[in-house]
Design a protein around this motif. Structure first.
Motif, PDB file in Angstrom:
ATOM      1  N   MET A 107       0.827  -1.206   0.000  1.00 55.27           N
ATOM      2  CA  MET A 107       0.000   0.000   0.000  1.00 55.27           C
ATOM      3  C   MET A 107       0.864   1.261   0.000  1.00 55.27           C
ATOM      4  O   MET A 107       0.632   2.194  -0.784  1.00 55.27           O
ATOM      5  CB  MET A 107      -0.928   0.011   1.209  1.00 55.27           C
ATOM      6  N   LEU A 108       1.862   1.309   0.865  1.00 51.63           N
ATOM      7  CA  LEU A 108       2.706   2.490   0.921  1.00 51.63           C
ATOM      8  C   LEU A 108       3.422   2.723  -0.405  1.00 51.63           C
ATOM      9  O   LEU A 108       3.497   3.861  -0.890  1.00 51.63           O
ATOM     10  CB  LEU A 108       3.710   2.384   2.070  1.00 51.63           C
ATOM     11  N   ARG A 109       3.912   1.670  -1.007  1.00 50.13           N
ATOM     12  CA  ARG A 109       4.590   1.811  -2.291  1.00 50.13           C
ATOM     13  C   ARG A 109       3.607   2.220  -3.397  1.00 50.13           C
ATOM     14  O   ARG A 109       3.979   2.938  -4.321  1.00 50.13           O
ATOM     15  CB  ARG A 109       5.300   0.516  -2.647  1.00 50.13           C
ATOM     16  N   ALA A 110       2.358   1.782  -3.294  1.00 52.96           N
ATOM     17  CA  ALA A 110       1.358   2.162  -4.292  1.00 52.96           C
ATOM     18  C   ALA A 110       1.127   3.659  -4.305  1.00 52.96           C
ATOM     19  O   ALA A 110       0.739   4.223  -5.331  1.00 52.96           O
ATOM     20  CB  ALA A 110       0.047   1.426  -4.019  1.00 52.96           C
ATOM     21  N   PHE A 111       1.373   4.307  -3.169  1.00 51.09           N
ATOM     22  CA  PHE A 111       1.204   5.759  -3.080  1.00 51.09           C
ATOM     23  C   PHE A 111       2.532   6.511  -3.085  1.00 51.09           C
ATOM     24  O   PHE A 111       2.585   7.692  -2.746  1.00 51.09           O
ATOM     25  CB  PHE A 111       0.385   6.111  -1.838  1.00 51.09           C
ATOM     26  N   GLY A 112       3.602   5.841  -3.457  1.00 50.40           N
ATOM     27  CA  GLY A 112       4.875   6.517  -3.658  1.00 50.40           C
ATOM     28  C   GLY A 112       5.789   6.578  -2.465  1.00 50.40           C
ATOM     29  O   GLY A 112       6.836   7.249  -2.526  1.00 50.40           O
ATOM     30  N   PHE A 113       5.467   5.890  -1.373  1.00 49.70           N
ATOM     31  CA  PHE A 113       6.356   5.835  -0.206  1.00 49.70           C
ATOM     32  C   PHE A 113       7.260   4.614  -0.374  1.00 49.70           C
ATOM     33  O   PHE A 113       6.812   3.475  -0.184  1.00 49.70           O
ATOM     34  CB  PHE A 113       5.545   5.741   1.081  1.00 49.70           C
ATOM     35  N   THR A 114       8.490   4.845  -0.743  1.00 41.32           N
ATOM     36  CA  THR A 114       9.386   3.740  -1.088  1.00 41.32           C
ATOM     37  C   THR A 114      10.452   3.432  -0.041  1.00 41.32           C
ATOM     38  O   THR A 114      11.063   2.363  -0.104  1.00 41.32           O
ATOM     39  CB  THR A 114      10.091   4.028  -2.429  1.00 41.32           C
ATOM     40  N   ASP A 115      10.673   4.334   0.902  1.00 37.93           N
ATOM     41  CA  ASP A 115      11.685   4.082   1.943  1.00 37.93           C
ATOM     42  C   ASP A 115      11.025   3.326   3.087  1.00 37.93           C
ATOM     43  O   ASP A 115      10.875   3.824   4.212  1.00 37.93           O
ATOM     44  CB  ASP A 115      12.304   5.396   2.416  1.00 37.93           C
ATOM     45  N   VAL A 116      10.600   2.106   2.761  1.00 37.27           N
ATOM     46  CA  VAL A 116       9.793   1.299   3.670  1.00 37.27           C
ATOM     47  C   VAL A 116      10.389  -0.101   3.749  1.00 37.27           C
ATOM     48  O   VAL A 116      10.789  -0.670   2.732  1.00 37.27           O
ATOM     49  CB  VAL A 116       8.330   1.212   3.176  1.00 37.27           C
ATOM     50  N   ALA A 117      10.449  -0.643   4.947  1.00 39.85           N
ATOM     51  CA  ALA A 117      11.004  -1.984   5.156  1.00 39.85           C
ATOM     52  C   ALA A 117      10.059  -2.810   6.022  1.00 39.85           C
ATOM     53  O   ALA A 117       9.155  -2.281   6.670  1.00 39.85           O
ATOM     54  CB  ALA A 117      12.374  -1.896   5.829  1.00 39.85           C
ATOM     55  N   ILE A 118      10.296  -4.117   6.018  1.00 38.55           N
ATOM     56  CA  ILE A 118       9.571  -5.043   6.880  1.00 38.55           C
ATOM     57  C   ILE A 118      10.555  -5.635   7.884  1.00 38.55           C
ATOM     58  O   ILE A 118      11.696  -5.959   7.536  1.00 38.55           O
ATOM     59  CB  ILE A 118       8.895  -6.147   6.046  1.00 38.55           C
ATOM     60  N   LEU A 119      10.117  -5.779   9.117  1.00 36.95           N
ATOM     61  CA  LEU A 119      10.938  -6.384  10.165  1.00 36.95           C
ATOM     62  C   LEU A 119      10.890  -7.899  10.012  1.00 36.95           C
ATOM     63  O   LEU A 119       9.816  -8.508  10.126  1.00 36.95           O
ATOM     64  CB  LEU A 119      10.422  -5.974  11.545  1.00 36.95           C
ATOM     65  N   ASP A 120      12.022  -8.507   9.771  1.00 35.72           N
ATOM     66  CA  ASP A 120      12.084  -9.954   9.552  1.00 35.72           C
ATOM     67  C   ASP A 120      11.727 -10.701  10.841  1.00 35.72           C
ATOM     68  O   ASP A 120      12.342 -10.499  11.877  1.00 35.72           O
ATOM     69  CB  ASP A 120      13.495 -10.344   9.093  1.00 35.72           C
ATOM     70  N   GLY A 121      10.720 -11.553  10.743  1.00 33.65           N
ATOM     71  CA  GLY A 121      10.276 -12.295  11.917  1.00 33.65           C
ATOM     72  C   GLY A 121       9.237 -11.580  12.751  1.00 33.65           C
ATOM     73  O   GLY A 121       8.659 -12.189  13.663  1.00 33.65           O
TER      74      GLY A 121
END
Length: 281
Positions: A107-121
């Motif tokens: 969702m964030l990338r769909a609106f142009g927010f690209t400096d986004v990560a997921i916490l592994d685990g």
């Protein structure tokens, strides 16, 4: 910032002024699943400084389908309310059986927010390592959020119909029984089966047994075993666009991009005009 960050990385950067952590847990509550309250679970314990990103509130309230992407105005309003605005790096995590942080990432990338990560685990690994958790609500400072894209990486039904006639792989993230039609769809009025020509890659197959993401050769093998070539165009689908997002993030980890069919089988399976298939891929 890498798209997938470790618990140690987050612990080392938790005090960075431009970093925000968001709990994107969302429970689909399909029939037969235990009822869970993501907001209450957040209050009971979360990564220090995290905010609760209520995915239910981010969805389009006027859509007949679950979890539909919001319009730009609703997205911006909800982001600002959560303090997830411009100029920030955002780390997402969840404690949900459907790994919903990936949906927030899409969702964030769909609106142009690209400096986004997921916490592994996710927060489960954070807790298992004995790291500090906070309780109660986090005081949020609203922050302006500017959508720079709208709908990037999101496919609609017309896109999927077109994909049937082109060299585009359709990858279904649901379990095998729902994919083949051996198990009825849990949503009323939705047919059993899958989109003709789709391949089946159940979303749990892109994770290790401890809930961390597979990487490298192990992740490539998961795609290959499903008959998928991630270097070719892909549209990910599932029941409602949630676990399709898991596969989209997995493809991203391999350096490839995929679209997510937002309506997914909730839309396709409920439409009498769409072609449907049963059995194995």
């Amino acid at each position: 910032m890498d798209p997938l960050v470790s618990t140690q990385w987050l612990a080392d950067h938790l005090s960075d002024r431009d970093l925000r952590v968001a709990d994107a847990s969302y429970h689909i509550d399909l029939p037969g699943e235990p009822k869970r309250d993501a907001g209450a679970e957040f209050t009971a314990g979360h990564v220090p400084g995290a905010v609760f990103m209520d995915l239910a509130g981010f969805s389009d309230p006027d859509s007949p389908f679950p979890s539909t992407m919001p319009n730009a105005a609703r997205f911006a309003s909800r982001m600002a309310r959560a303090g997830l605005g411009d100029g920030l790096r955002i780390v997402l995590y969840d404690d949900a059986s459907h790994f919903t942080a990936a949906r927030a990432w899409v969702m964030l990338r769909a609106f142009g927010f690209t400096d986004v990560a997921i916490l592994d685990g996710g927060v489960a690994k954070w807790r298992a390592e004995g790291r500090l958790v906070e309780t109660g609500e986090h005081v949020v400072r609203p922050r302006h959020a500017t959508p720079r894209e709208q709908g990037k990486g999101i496919a609609n039904m017309a896109d999927v119909r077109a994909a049937l006639d082109n060299d585009v792989q359709i990858i279904d993230a649901r379990g095998r029984a729902r994919f083949t039609g051996a198990e009825p769809d849990p949503r009323p009025g939705v047919a059993a089966g899958h989109i003709p020509g789709a391949r089946n890659l159940p979303y749990k197959q892109v994770f290790n047994s401890d809930g961390t993401w597979k990487r490298g050769d192990a992740l490539r093998a998961a795609f290959a075993d499903a008959g998928v070539d991630p270097s070719r165009p892909m549209v990910m689908t599932c029941g409602s666009g949630i676990t399709a997002s898991v596969l989209a993030f997995a493809a991203h980890l391999l350096g490839h991009q995929a679209q997510v069919y937002d309506g997914s089988w909730s839309e396709w399976g409920a439409d009498p005009s769409t072609p449907k298939a049963t059995g194995d891929a």
